[in-house]
Scaffold this motif. Structure first.
Motif, PDB file in Angstrom:
ATOM      1  N   ALA A   1       5.775   3.260 -10.572  1.00  0.00           N
ATOM      2  CA  ALA A   1       6.687   3.918  -9.624  1.00  0.00           C
ATOM      3  C   ALA A   1       5.891   4.316  -8.377  1.00  0.00           C
ATOM      4  N   VAL A   2       5.569   3.317  -7.561  1.00  0.00           N
ATOM      5  CA  VAL A   2       4.773   3.586  -6.349  1.00  0.00           C
ATOM      6  C   VAL A   2       5.691   4.195  -5.290  1.00  0.00           C
ATOM      7  N   GLN A   3       5.394   5.430  -4.909  1.00  0.00           N
ATOM      8  CA  GLN A   3       6.222   6.150  -3.930  1.00  0.00           C
ATOM      9  C   GLN A   3       5.939   5.707  -2.504  1.00  0.00           C
ATOM     10  N   GLY A   4       4.718   5.259  -2.286  1.00  0.00           N
ATOM     11  CA  GLY A   4       4.353   4.812  -0.950  1.00  0.00           C
ATOM     12  C   GLY A   4       2.925   4.343  -0.929  1.00  0.00           C
ATOM     13  N   MET A   5       2.629   3.478   0.048  1.00  0.00           N
ATOM     14  CA  MET A   5       1.279   2.943   0.194  1.00  0.00           C
ATOM     15  C   MET A   5       0.904   3.014   1.674  1.00  0.00           C
ATOM     16  N   LEU A   6      -0.293   3.551   1.938  1.00  0.00           N
ATOM     17  CA  LEU A   6      -0.794   3.604   3.311  1.00  0.00           C
ATOM     18  C   LEU A   6      -2.044   2.743   3.392  1.00  0.00           C
ATOM     19  N   ASN A   7      -2.010   1.755   4.274  1.00  0.00           N
ATOM     20  CA  ASN A   7      -3.130   0.825   4.431  1.00  0.00           C
ATOM     21  C   ASN A   7      -3.935   1.215   5.669  1.00  0.00           C
ATOM     22  N   LEU A   8      -5.246   1.325   5.500  1.00  0.00           N
ATOM     23  CA  LEU A   8      -6.123   1.614   6.638  1.00  0.00           C
ATOM     24  C   LEU A   8      -6.963   0.377   6.915  1.00  0.00           C
TER      25      LEU A   8
ATOM     26  N   SER B   1       1.910  17.040 -12.799  1.00  0.00           N
ATOM     27  CA  SER B   1       3.233  17.230 -13.397  1.00  0.00           C
ATOM     28  C   SER B   1       4.086  15.965 -13.431  1.00  0.00           C
ATOM     29  N   GLU B   2       3.855  15.026 -12.522  1.00  0.00           N
ATOM     30  CA  GLU B   2       4.621  13.761 -12.540  1.00  0.00           C
ATOM     31  C   GLU B   2       3.654  12.584 -12.475  1.00  0.00           C
ATOM     32  N   PRO B   3       2.846  12.412 -13.528  1.00  0.00           N
ATOM     33  CA  PRO B   3       1.775  11.410 -13.461  1.00  0.00           C
ATOM     34  C   PRO B   3       2.265   9.967 -13.341  1.00  0.00           C
ATOM     35  N   ASP B   4       3.526   9.708 -13.685  1.00  0.00           N
ATOM     36  CA  ASP B   4       4.014   8.328 -13.596  1.00  0.00           C
ATOM     37  C   ASP B   4       4.321   7.897 -12.168  1.00  0.00           C
ATOM     38  N   LYS B   5       4.500   8.853 -11.278  1.00  0.00           N
ATOM     39  CA  LYS B   5       4.706   8.498  -9.872  1.00  0.00           C
ATOM     40  C   LYS B   5       3.343   8.318  -9.219  1.00  0.00           C
ATOM     41  N   VAL B   6       3.241   7.306  -8.357  1.00  0.00           N
ATOM     42  CA  VAL B   6       1.934   6.945  -7.803  1.00  0.00           C
ATOM     43  C   VAL B   6       1.997   6.835  -6.279  1.00  0.00           C
ATOM     44  N   VAL B   7       0.995   7.385  -5.616  1.00  0.00           N
ATOM     45  CA  VAL B   7       0.856   7.234  -4.167  1.00  0.00           C
ATOM     46  C   VAL B   7      -0.493   6.551  -3.908  1.00  0.00           C
ATOM     47  N   VAL B   8      -0.486   5.530  -3.045  1.00  0.00           N
ATOM     48  CA  VAL B   8      -1.686   4.710  -2.851  1.00  0.00           C
ATOM     49  C   VAL B   8      -2.200   4.809  -1.422  1.00  0.00           C
TER      50      VAL B   8
END
Ligand code: BES
Ligand code: ZN
Length: 424
Positions: free
Chosen positions: A308-315, A226-233
Motif C-alpha cells: 500500500a504505497v501512499q506516495g513516492m518522491l524521486n530525487l 501504528s500503520e506499518p502496512d502503509k508505505v511511503v518511499v
C-alpha cells in the motif's frame, strides 16, 4: 488487457493508447537539451579502451526494451530493423542482447542526448506491460497539519552533510551498474546506512539483489508504529554513466545530489527521534541509467506484493541552480495531485519558489512507480532544458557546481516535510 505473443516475431498491435500515452502529447520544453553542447566535448574512450573493469555478460544474455516508436523511426539503426515483438500506437517492444543494449544506449545518447531514453526489462512479460495503461493510484487525502514536528526538523537539515555524501559518491571513478566501482559504491551506501540504523530496532537496511546485473539497490526501512502496512518511499538512483563502459563518471549532480538528499532526510528524521505512524522506506536505486532497471524491478515487486504505497518522491538532480525558480515539478509520468501537495508543502514550510516543467518521456525512476500504479513525483533542479549541462560527462563534479550544496538543501527540506506529512 491480455496480450498474446507470437513467438515468430509477428508484430502484435494493441488498441490501447499505451502506458506512455498520457505523457505522449506532452512535448518537452525543447527537443535539444543543453547537454548537447558540452557532451560533444566529453572525452570518449577509444574503441579498444573499454571496458576494463566491466563485468559484462555474454552475447547470449537477453534483455527486452520498450521504446517510443518516433524514436525508433528517427534513429534509423540496424539494431531495430527487425520486427518488434509487439507494439501499440506509441511503443514498440524488442528483444536485444546485452551488447546490443549498450550499443543502442550510445546511439540514443548521440542522437537525442538521452541515455538510453528507453525502458529495459529482465523479461518479455515486464516489457509488454509498458504497452498497457498504468492503473490510476488510489485517491487519498492531502492534509498539512504536522507543523510542530516538521519545523524543528527543518532547522536540522545541513548543507555540510549533503556536501559530504556528494563528495564520497563522486569520488568513485564511476557508479556504473556493471562496473567494479559501481558495485562498491552501492555496498558503501548499504554499510553507511546500516551505521545510521544502529540502535534502532524499528530500522533495518537491506540490499536488493537484481537478477541480471551486479549493482544492488539499497533499502532503509523504518517500520511504521501504528500503520506499518502503509508505505511511503523516498528514493533516488545510485548509479552514474558517461558514454558506455568504464569511463570516469563522477555523477555529482546526476545523481549523487539525489542520494545525498535522500540520506540527509533519513539522517534528520532518525536524529530527531521521529517515529512514523506508517512505514517509510529510503531507497537507493541501481541501474537507473540503464533504463530504470533497478526501480522497475522494485516497483513491480511492491505491486506484486500488494504494498500500500501512499506516495513516492524521486530525487534525481538537485544541486544545479539553473532557472529562476527554486524547484520544478516534472509534470509527466507523475501524480498531479501529489505534485500540488508538494507545492503546498513548499509554501507552508519554506519561502522557496516553484513551478512545473516536462521531461517529455519517462526520464527517471518515478516513471517506474507511476507505471506500477503508485503516486510518484520528481522535484527537479531547474526547467528541463536549463538543467546541468555537465551530466553524463566527466565534468559532473561538485567543483563544477561551485563546491556548494545550497540548492540541494532546499530539496532535503521538502523531502523531510513530505515524509512527515505523508507517513502520519
Ligand atoms: N537524471 C536523468 C534524467 C534527466 C536528465 C531529467 C535531464 C531531466 C533533465 C536520468 O538519470 C537519465 O539520464 N535518464 C535517462 C532516461 C532513462 C529512461 C534511463 C535520460 O534522460 O536519457
Ligand atoms: Zn539521473
Amino acid at each position: 488487457m491480455r496480450v498474446y505473443l507470437n513467438l515468430l516475431s509477428a508484430v502484435i498491435f494493441l488498441s490501447s493508447p499505451g502506458a506512455a500515452s498520457a505523457a505522449a502529447d506532452a512535448a518537452p520544453d525543447t527537443d535539444v537539451r543543453p547537454v548537447i553542447r558540452k557532451a560533444k566535448e566529453a572525452p570518449m574512450p577509444a574503441a579498444g579502451e573499454v571496458p576494463m573493469l566491466m563485468t559484462r555478460t555474454g552475447e547470449d544474455e537477453k534483455v527486452w526494451i520498450s521504446i517510443e516508436r518516433p524514436d525508433v523511426a528517427a534513429l534509423e539503426t540496424d539494431l531495430l530493423s527487425r520486427s518488434p515483438l509487439a507494439q501499440n500506437e506509441r511503443i514498440s517492444v524488442y528483444e536485444l542482447t546485452v551488447p546490443e543494449l549498450d550499443e543502442l544506449s550510445v546511439r540514443m545518447q548521440d542522437r537525442f542526448r538521452r541515455s538510453p531514453g528507453f525502458f529495459a526489462h529482465d523479461s518479455l512479460a515486464s516489457a509488454l506491460e509498458d504497452l498497457e495503461e498504468p492503473p490510476a493510484p488510489p485517491a487519498r487525502a492531502f492534509v498539512i497539519d504536522q507543523q510542530e514536528k516538521v519545523k524543528p526538523m527543518l532547522d536540522m537539515v545541513k548543507e555540510e552533510s549533503i556536501i559530504s555524501t556528494i563528495e564520497t559518491l563522486a569520488a568513485y571513478k564511476n557508479r556504473n551498474y556493471r562496473s567494479a566501482t559501481g558495485i562498491s559504491s552501492s555496498k558503501w551506501l548499504a554499510e553507511h546506512w546500516t551505521e545510521m540504523a544502529a540502535g534502532r530496532p524499528d530500522v533495518s537496511v537491506t540490499s536488493f539483489k537484481h537478477a541480471s546485473f551486479p549493482q544492488e539497490s539499497v533499502i532503509l526501512t523504518v517500520r511504521g508504529a501504528s500503520e506499518p502496512d502503509k508505505v511511503v518511499v523516498l528514493g533516488g538512483h545510485i548509479d552514474s554513466v558517461a558514454g558506455s563502459g568504464d569511463n570516469p563518471a563522477p555523477g555529482a549532480d546526476d545523481n549523487a545530489s539525489g542520494i545525498a538528499v535522500v540520506e540527509e532526510a533519513a539522517r534528520v528524521l532518525l536524529a530527531s527521534g521521529y517515529r512514523p505512524a506508517q512505514t517509510i522506506k529510503f531507497i537507493g536505486f541501481a541501474a537507473e541509467e540503464a533504463g530504470l532497471r533497478g526501480s522497475g524491478e522494485i516497483a513491480a515487486a511492491f505491486k506484486k506484493e500488494g504494498a500500500a504505497v501512499q506516495g513516492m518522491l524521486n530525487l534525481d538532480m538537485t544541486n544545479y541552480n539553473g532557472s529562476a525558480k527554486d524547484i520544478y515539478f516534472i509534470s509527466d509520468y507523475t501524480s498531479a495531485d501529489q505534485n500540488a501537495f508538494l507545492g503546498k508543502l513548499i509554501d507552508t514550510y519554506t519561502g522557496y519558489t516553484w513551478s512545473t516543467s516536462k521531461c517529455g518521456y519517462g526520464c527517471s525512476d518515478h516513471a517506474s512507480w507511476t507505471k506500477n500504479g503508485f503516486a510518484a513525483s520528481l522535484p527537479f533542479e531547474a526547467k528541463f532544458n536549463e538543467c546541468s549541462p555537465d551530466i553524463h560527462t566527466a565534468r559532473d563534479t561538485l567543483a563544477q557546481m561551485g563546491g556548494r550544496a545550497a540548492h540541494a538543501l532546499k530539496f532535503a527540506k521538502l523531502a523531510v516535510a513530505y515524509m512527515v506529512e505523508t507517513a502520519k
